[in-house]
Design a protein around this motif. Structure first.
Motif, PDB file in Angstrom:
ATOM      1  N   GLY A   6      33.143  27.122  33.836  1.00  0.00           N
ATOM      2  CA  GLY A   6      34.080  28.232  33.882  1.00  0.00           C
ATOM      3  C   GLY A   6      33.461  29.485  34.477  1.00  0.00           C
ATOM      4  N   PHE A   7      34.317  30.462  34.738  1.00  0.00           N
ATOM      5  CA  PHE A   7      33.890  31.729  35.323  1.00  0.00           C
ATOM      6  C   PHE A   7      34.712  32.859  34.723  1.00  0.00           C
ATOM      7  CE2 PHE A   7      32.764  28.582  38.480  1.00  0.00           C
ATOM      8  CZ  PHE A   7      31.532  29.014  38.954  1.00  0.00           C
ATOM      9  N   ILE A   8      34.156  34.066  34.812  1.00  0.00           N
ATOM     10  CA  ILE A   8      34.866  35.288  34.440  1.00  0.00           C
ATOM     11  C   ILE A   8      35.419  35.913  35.707  1.00  0.00           C
ATOM     12  CG2 ILE A   8      34.628  37.588  33.437  1.00  0.00           C
ATOM     13  CD1 ILE A   8      32.297  36.495  31.780  1.00  0.00           C
ATOM     14  N   ALA A   9      36.698  36.261  35.704  1.00  0.00           N
ATOM     15  CA  ALA A   9      37.332  36.856  36.880  1.00  0.00           C
ATOM     16  C   ALA A   9      37.075  38.360  36.910  1.00  0.00           C
ATOM     17  CB  ALA A   9      38.838  36.589  36.872  1.00  0.00           C
ATOM     18  N   VAL A  10      36.665  38.862  38.074  1.00  0.00           N
ATOM     19  CA  VAL A  10      36.412  40.293  38.258  1.00  0.00           C
ATOM     20  C   VAL A  10      37.079  40.746  39.554  1.00  0.00           C
ATOM     21  CG1 VAL A  10      34.219  40.241  37.022  1.00  0.00           C
ATOM     22  CG2 VAL A  10      34.248  39.869  39.485  1.00  0.00           C
ATOM     23  N   GLN A  11      37.247  42.043  39.671  1.00  0.00           N
ATOM     24  CA  GLN A  11      37.780  42.632  40.898  1.00  0.00           C
ATOM     25  C   GLN A  11      36.608  43.110  41.739  1.00  0.00           C
ATOM     26  OE1 GLN A  11      40.364  45.972  40.299  1.00  0.00           O
ATOM     27  NE2 GLN A  11      41.154  45.951  42.382  1.00  0.00           N
ATOM     28  N   SER A  12      36.442  42.519  42.923  1.00  0.00           N
ATOM     29  CA  SER A  12      35.321  42.893  43.784  1.00  0.00           C
ATOM     30  C   SER A  12      35.587  44.234  44.450  1.00  0.00           C
ATOM     31  CB  SER A  12      35.091  41.806  44.846  1.00  0.00           C
ATOM     32  OG  SER A  12      36.236  41.655  45.659  1.00  0.00           O
ATOM     33  N   THR A  13      34.606  44.731  45.163  1.00  0.00           N
ATOM     34  CA  THR A  13      34.710  46.051  45.775  1.00  0.00           C
ATOM     35  C   THR A  13      35.809  46.128  46.831  1.00  0.00           C
ATOM     36  OG1 THR A  13      32.962  45.393  47.325  1.00  0.00           O
ATOM     37  CG2 THR A  13      32.296  46.615  45.352  1.00  0.00           C
ATOM     38  N   ASP A  14      36.169  45.000  47.446  1.00  0.00           N
ATOM     39  CA  ASP A  14      37.238  45.008  48.444  1.00  0.00           C
ATOM     40  C   ASP A  14      38.615  44.779  47.831  1.00  0.00           C
ATOM     41  OD1 ASP A  14      37.070  42.363  47.763  1.00  0.00           O
ATOM     42  OD2 ASP A  14      36.688  41.605  49.790  1.00  0.00           O
ATOM     43  N   GLY A  15      38.676  44.701  46.506  1.00  0.00           N
ATOM     44  CA  GLY A  15      39.950  44.548  45.811  1.00  0.00           C
ATOM     45  C   GLY A  15      40.355  43.123  45.549  1.00  0.00           C
ATOM     46  N   SER A  16      39.640  42.160  46.105  1.00  0.00           N
ATOM     47  CA  SER A  16      39.996  40.757  45.908  1.00  0.00           C
ATOM     48  C   SER A  16      39.460  40.254  44.570  1.00  0.00           C
ATOM     49  CB  SER A  16      39.444  39.898  47.052  1.00  0.00           C
ATOM     50  OG  SER A  16      38.027  39.955  47.073  1.00  0.00           O
ATOM     51  N   GLU A  17      40.004  39.132  44.139  1.00  0.00           N
ATOM     52  CA  GLU A  17      39.556  38.528  42.887  1.00  0.00           C
ATOM     53  C   GLU A  17      38.354  37.628  43.156  1.00  0.00           C
ATOM     54  OE1 GLU A  17      42.489  37.176  39.912  1.00  0.00           O
ATOM     55  OE2 GLU A  17      41.467  35.230  40.003  1.00  0.00           O
ATOM     56  N   ALA A  18      37.314  37.797  42.366  1.00  0.00           N
ATOM     57  CA  ALA A  18      36.101  37.003  42.514  1.00  0.00           C
ATOM     58  C   ALA A  18      35.674  36.529  41.135  1.00  0.00           C
ATOM     59  CB  ALA A  18      35.007  37.815  43.188  1.00  0.00           C
ATOM     60  N   TYR A  19      34.646  35.666  41.117  1.00  0.00           N
ATOM     61  CA  TYR A  19      34.256  35.023  39.862  1.00  0.00           C
ATOM     62  C   TYR A  19      32.745  35.082  39.671  1.00  0.00           C
ATOM     63  CZ  TYR A  19      38.891  33.368  40.940  1.00  0.00           C
ATOM     64  OH  TYR A  19      40.216  33.323  41.294  1.00  0.00           O
ATOM     65  N   THR A  20      32.351  35.270  38.414  1.00  0.00           N
ATOM     66  CA  THR A  20      30.939  35.411  38.083  1.00  0.00           C
ATOM     67  C   THR A  20      30.665  34.766  36.741  1.00  0.00           C
ATOM     68  OG1 THR A  20      29.149  37.006  37.748  1.00  0.00           O
ATOM     69  CG2 THR A  20      31.325  37.643  36.979  1.00  0.00           C
ATOM     70  N   ARG A  21      29.377  34.457  36.509  1.00  0.00           N
ATOM     71  CA  ARG A  21      28.935  33.962  35.199  1.00  0.00           C
ATOM     72  C   ARG A  21      28.189  35.049  34.431  1.00  0.00           C
ATOM     73  NH1 ARG A  21      30.086  28.628  33.329  1.00  0.00           N
ATOM     74  NH2 ARG A  21      28.037  28.667  32.321  1.00  0.00           N
ATOM     75  N   ASN A  22      28.077  36.220  35.030  1.00  0.00           N
ATOM     76  CA  ASN A  22      27.361  37.326  34.393  1.00  0.00           C
ATOM     77  C   ASN A  22      28.250  37.971  33.334  1.00  0.00           C
ATOM     78  OD1 ASN A  22      25.889  39.556  33.671  1.00  0.00           O
ATOM     79  ND2 ASN A  22      25.486  40.254  35.753  1.00  0.00           N
ATOM     80  N   GLY A  23      27.902  37.761  32.079  1.00  0.00           N
ATOM     81  CA  GLY A  23      28.725  38.273  30.987  1.00  0.00           C
ATOM     82  C   GLY A  23      28.185  39.528  30.339  1.00  0.00           C
ATOM     83  N   SER A  24      27.297  40.239  31.031  1.00  0.00           N
ATOM     84  CA  SER A  24      26.793  41.511  30.509  1.00  0.00           C
ATOM     85  C   SER A  24      27.818  42.587  30.840  1.00  0.00           C
ATOM     86  CB  SER A  24      25.432  41.839  31.133  1.00  0.00           C
ATOM     87  OG  SER A  24      24.958  43.087  30.669  1.00  0.00           O
ATOM     88  N   LEU A  25      28.588  43.010  29.843  1.00  0.00           N
ATOM     89  CA  LEU A  25      29.710  43.917  30.064  1.00  0.00           C
ATOM     90  C   LEU A  25      29.393  45.319  29.553  1.00  0.00           C
ATOM     91  CD1 LEU A  25      32.593  41.525  28.916  1.00  0.00           C
ATOM     92  CD2 LEU A  25      31.477  41.665  31.150  1.00  0.00           C
TER      93      LEU A  25
END
Length: 247
Positions: free
Chosen positions: A86-105
């Motif tokens: 699985g992945f966490i969905a984030v908003q990248s700098t260009d506004g698109s949806e991207a995915y990461t495993r970095n859960g340091s919030l």
């Protein structure tokens, strides 16, 4: 003679490119949620009249290593790690949806829930805003709740939203220059209710520093071999020129 030069020169060039990939993996050996990049070599024949025996060496990026990294308990409420795929969905700098495993919030100055890199988390109903003077808790399904800390007795928790957790097919993911993954189709992935989080925990990088160092040494030796082949080709050409001059 030029067949040797074609192979050795292109091989040396792409060994340097793969060395850069290995160096990047090694540099991210302690990066939270990092996935190692995988490369491989392949031979591509030169398609041209009179050159059927010439071959280029190409460094082919085959993807990423999606094996899980080691879990590290932190006890911090805003640290989460994905259990399994699985992945966490984030908003990248260009506004698109991207995915990461970095859960340091973290919570930024405007109260938005973001990653440690400053990327806003994508909620199933939009970005998640955290009110001031509250204590945040993140459930296993990604539900974000807050409890008012200004009261003497803790009141009921208020649900602020739910983090979008996805589990797309990794074969359809591509890694961007920012280190985030995106769907090759460009379409956002659907939420997956089976993806679970572990709170107070971070997932480390899956890069093995020892393997990366051994790979760097092997690539350095391969580069030296290609350089030796080029020197041999130059020596052979010099001797051939001398023989022709004598004739």
């Amino acid at each position: 003679m030029d067949r040797l030069i074609y192979t050795a020169a292109t091989g040396a060039r792409h060994i340097l490119e793969q060395q850069a990939t290995t160096s990047n993996n090694l540099a991210n050996a302690t990066t939270t949620g990092f996935r190692a990049q995988l490369d491989s070599f392949r031979a591509v024949p030169v398609v041209a009249e009179g050159l059927p025996t010439r071959t280029f060496v190409v460094d082919n990026t085959v993807g990423s290593d999606f094996r899980a990294g080691t879990m590290q308990t932190t006890g911090r409420p805003l640290d989460v790690a994905l259990r399994g795929d699985g992945f966490i969905a984030v908003q990248s700098t260009d506004g698109s949806e991207a995915y990461t495993r970095n859960g340091s919030l973290k919570v930024n100055a405007n109260g938005m829930l973001q990653t440690s890199a400053g990327l806003t988390l994508v909620g199933e109903n939009g970005p998640i805003a955290v009110p001031p003077d509250t204590e945040v808790a993140i459930a296993a399904d990604g539900t974000v709740s807050a409890i008012d800390t200004t009261q003497t007795k803790p009141g009921p928790s208020n649900v602020l939203g739910r983090i979008k957790l996805v589990n797309p097919d990794v074969k359809g993911l591509v890694r961007g220059d920012d280190g985030l993954f995106r769907n090759q189709s460009g379409l956002p992935a659907d939420p997956d209710q089976n993806v679970r989080l572990a709170d107070g925990t971070l997932e480390g990088s899956n890069v093995n520093p020892i393997d990366a160092m051994v790979n760097m040494i092997a690539l350095a030796r391969s580069f030296e071999t290609q350089m030796s082949l080029l020197k041999n080709a130059e020596a052979n050409a010099t001797k051939a020129t001398q023989i022709l001059a004598l004739n």
